[in-house]
Design a protein around this motif. Sequence first.
Motif, short mmCIF file in Angstrom:
data_model
loop_
_atom_site.label_atom_id
_atom_site.label_comp_id
_atom_site.label_asym_id
_atom_site.label_seq_id
_atom_site.Cartn_x
_atom_site.Cartn_y
_atom_site.Cartn_z
N ILE A 27 -9.31 15.05 10.66
CA ILE A 27 -8.09 14.53 10.04
C ILE A 27 -8.42 13.66 8.84
O ILE A 27 -7.79 13.74 7.79
CB ILE A 27 -7.28 13.72 11.07
CG1 ILE A 27 -6.73 14.66 12.14
CG2 ILE A 27 -6.14 12.95 10.40
CD1 ILE A 27 -6.14 13.93 13.32
N ASN A 28 -9.46 12.83 8.98
CA ASN A 28 -9.78 11.89 7.91
C ASN A 28 -10.83 12.43 6.94
O ASN A 28 -11.29 11.70 6.07
CB ASN A 28 -10.26 10.58 8.52
CG ASN A 28 -9.13 9.79 9.13
OD1 ASN A 28 -8.33 9.18 8.44
ND2 ASN A 28 -9.03 9.84 10.45
N LYS A 29 -11.22 13.71 7.11
CA LYS A 29 -12.20 14.35 6.22
C LYS A 29 -13.45 13.48 6.05
O LYS A 29 -13.86 13.14 4.94
CB LYS A 29 -11.59 14.64 4.86
CG LYS A 29 -10.35 15.52 4.93
CD LYS A 29 -9.97 16.02 3.53
CE LYS A 29 -8.68 16.82 3.54
NZ LYS A 29 -7.47 15.99 3.79
N VAL A 30 -14.01 13.10 7.19
CA VAL A 30 -15.20 12.24 7.17
C VAL A 30 -16.43 13.11 6.94
O VAL A 30 -16.61 14.12 7.62
CB VAL A 30 -15.32 11.48 8.50
CG1 VAL A 30 -16.61 10.68 8.55
CG2 VAL A 30 -14.12 10.57 8.70
N LEU A 51 -6.82 2.79 5.10
CA LEU A 51 -6.95 1.53 5.81
C LEU A 51 -6.92 1.75 7.32
O LEU A 51 -7.62 1.08 8.07
CB LEU A 51 -5.80 0.59 5.41
CG LEU A 51 -5.92 -0.82 6.00
CD1 LEU A 51 -7.05 -1.58 5.33
CD2 LEU A 51 -4.62 -1.59 5.85
N ARG A 52 -6.14 2.72 7.73
CA ARG A 52 -5.98 2.96 9.17
C ARG A 52 -7.30 3.30 9.85
O ARG A 52 -7.43 3.13 11.05
CB ARG A 52 -4.99 4.11 9.42
CG ARG A 52 -3.57 3.66 9.36
CD ARG A 52 -2.78 4.17 10.55
NE ARG A 52 -1.39 3.80 10.40
CZ ARG A 52 -0.45 4.61 9.94
NH1 ARG A 52 -0.76 5.86 9.65
NH2 ARG A 52 0.77 4.19 9.80
N LEU A 96 0.82 -1.21 0.00
CA LEU A 96 0.00 0.00 0.00
C LEU A 96 0.86 1.26 0.00
O LEU A 96 1.90 1.31 0.65
CB LEU A 96 -0.91 0.02 1.24
CG LEU A 96 -1.85 -1.17 1.40
CD1 LEU A 96 -2.68 -1.02 2.66
CD2 LEU A 96 -2.76 -1.31 0.18
N ASN A 97 0.40 2.28 -0.72
CA ASN A 97 1.08 3.56 -0.64
C ASN A 97 0.52 4.35 0.54
O ASN A 97 -0.39 3.90 1.23
CB ASN A 97 0.96 4.34 -1.96
CG ASN A 97 -0.50 4.66 -2.28
OD1 ASN A 97 -1.33 4.81 -1.38
ND2 ASN A 97 -0.81 4.73 -3.57
N ARG A 98 1.05 5.53 0.78
CA ARG A 98 0.66 6.30 1.96
C ARG A 98 -0.83 6.56 2.05
O ARG A 98 -1.43 6.44 3.10
CB ARG A 98 1.40 7.66 1.96
CG ARG A 98 2.79 7.59 2.46
CD ARG A 98 3.40 8.98 2.39
NE ARG A 98 3.01 9.78 3.55
CZ ARG A 98 3.76 9.86 4.65
NH1 ARG A 98 4.88 9.20 4.74
NH2 ARG A 98 3.37 10.59 5.66
N ARG A 99 -1.42 6.92 0.88
CA ARG A 99 -2.83 7.27 0.90
C ARG A 99 -3.69 6.05 1.21
O ARG A 99 -4.63 6.12 1.98
CB ARG A 99 -3.25 7.89 -0.44
CG ARG A 99 -3.51 9.39 -0.31
CD ARG A 99 -4.10 9.95 -1.59
NE ARG A 99 -5.35 9.30 -1.98
CZ ARG A 99 -5.82 9.28 -3.22
NH1 ARG A 99 -5.14 9.86 -4.18
NH2 ARG A 99 -6.95 8.70 -3.51
N GLN A 100 -3.33 4.96 0.57
CA GLN A 100 -4.10 3.73 0.81
C GLN A 100 -3.96 3.29 2.27
O GLN A 100 -4.91 2.85 2.90
CB GLN A 100 -3.60 2.61 -0.11
CG GLN A 100 -3.99 2.83 -1.56
CD GLN A 100 -3.24 1.87 -2.47
OE1 GLN A 100 -2.03 1.69 -2.32
NE2 GLN A 100 -3.96 1.28 -3.41
#
Lengths: 351, 339
Positions: free
Chosen positions: A116-119, A85-86, A77-81
């Motif tokens: 932070i996660n722009k939910v 996932l986190r 996984l790259n950073r965004r993925q």
Amino acid sequence: MSTSDGGHPLVRLRNVHTRFGAVRAVDGVDLDIRRGEILGLVGESGSGKTTLGRTILRLAPLTSGRIEYDGQDLSDLNRRQLRRLRRRLQIVFQDPHSSLSPRLKVSYLLKEPYTINKVPDDERYTAAELLDMVELSSEQAAKYPHELSGGQARRVGIARALALRPEFLIADEPTAGLDVSAAGAILNLLNDLAGQLRLTYLIITHNVNVVGYLADRIAVMYLGRLAEVGPTASVLDAPAHPYTQALLSAVPQPGEAGTTRRLLIAGEIPSPKNPPPGCRFHTRCPYAEDRSRTEMPELQPVAPGHTVACHYWQKVRDASAVSPAAEKTQGGGGCIPPIDHSSYESPKEDR
Amino acid sequence: MTGSQPLLDVRQLEVAYHVRGRSLLALRGVEFDIAAGEIFGVVGESGCGKSTLSAALIGLLPANGEITSGSIRLDGRELRGLGRRELRQLRGGQIAMVFQDPLTSLNPTIRIGTQLLDVQRAHLGGQRRRGDLRRRAVEMLTQVGIPDASERFGDYPHQFSGGMRQRIVIAMALLLRPSLLIADEPTSALDATLEAQMIELFKQLRHDFGTAIVFISHDLTVVSQVCDRMMVMYAGQAVEEGDVQSVFREPLHPYTKALLAAVPSRNQRGERLATIPGRVPSLSAPSDGCAFADRCTFVQPVNREREPHYVAWNGRRVRCNIYDPTSGYQSPPRREDVS
């Protein structure tokens, strides 16, 4: 106990190593965490249990080996993925007062994961809903962390972790530093949440009693490696690794006042910078033989779903049934067991 | 206890902290005695006054703390009101202490051997030769389980692991053969297997030296392993005292019952743990009645009005109106109702 639903486990670790310079904090761990189960990871300080938890979340480096989450290899996984996932994997940190910013109110702290996660708004819980989940009144939202008791701060930490509706929660020493009754309430809460929210847990603790109360399965860790893994009842009732036996007898049941026979193990955990060859435990083990000093034992099955990393587990179990070894090394008469760790460096980290 | 004089005799001890012009009572009417060679456990949750008690016993209350009434007698001698010099002579001599974190008790910049010699010089003066002092120190280190004590005499504290450091602190405390050792959470910073070793060490040292130990801990399980008798504290008061076996088998005070029920056990898988609702009352707003009334399962109106006395009960003591026939409490609970 969870069903393994025939498919892949939620988390699969294969030959996981985490090193910090020369320190081998995690040194070859294979472990599956099944969907919906509560897995207790037990070990003493320096065993690498906290590092293993952090490695799963990629908060500590994966030096080598493989971690799969829900069938996906995390290193692909790259950073965004990884960030996406986190949201599904959350951690409740050991010390709530150091993980909650002292200058922010509880209401803000609970909103922060969403920012932070722009939910989007419709996927957010309100602060009151989150506080209700952890059995706090909504008045706590207006408080600062220092105004909370240890148990309340712990609950806010849990609420923050739940905000993103995770499916997998790592709780690092969820009861450390709490008084008896506050600790009991936190354990009850974690147990309730597991059922209500269908969570999978990894509970990291040094307290065997905590794990026995909560966990479906137990993994015992010693000096970066797993010593024993199995269903809770099987591990607690018939421990096959000498270290597990020692750990269980060192933590007596409350109320067994002065009556318990304790198997004392000598010395202390060696330094992970310079772990002993062969079996990691042989320097303190009453059953160790030449083979233990040269050949590293792998996990092998001893009962259904129960594996142990010991060359002599059969002998260990037979002995513990009549417990002559326990008689031999226990210190009831008041003798201090011989201590010999001169050949290995003692740990020098501060606790 | 026995007919002979106890080693430590604490009567009606009251300690106040002066905070912003007000006096908060941190200890109220604490009473207990300890015989020579006895290990006496003091348990309670944070804020119950355990640490204030240990500080009061050794004359190390903070500047705003004060013993406002009561007495502390060691071997018949009143410690309250002793001057600083006398107290200093007493500490390390007749009374010694071991704290939770060994690093705070050892000077990190001085070799452990030097520290062990200094303790002896401070108390024994120049009467002894260095060789004797050193031999004594090495013997004591060996006795508490430091391997190769003679070779490690010149090492610094950071060269030892946490468990070894705690052993060194214990050796230092015992060097002058104190009659009373005050151990405040001595195993709380240690891992389970080290804690088990340390418990055996305390038992052995009591056996070897006849030192009485006040063992202060929040951990009921540890206390049940190491102590002969114990006292439970709540909100600055002693609420129950008895021999360890009896207290664990049949706790009297509702608080003790609740505490014991709340300890998680690995044999209780899936069961709900009992918890104690509510919080410890604030020191600034002491209640008229029983301090535990708001959290107590057995509470009756009388408990909110009448402050319970510390009454004798089958060779034990308990501060609860239930056990006081003069209190007016209706129908004491039977044991079945309790457990």
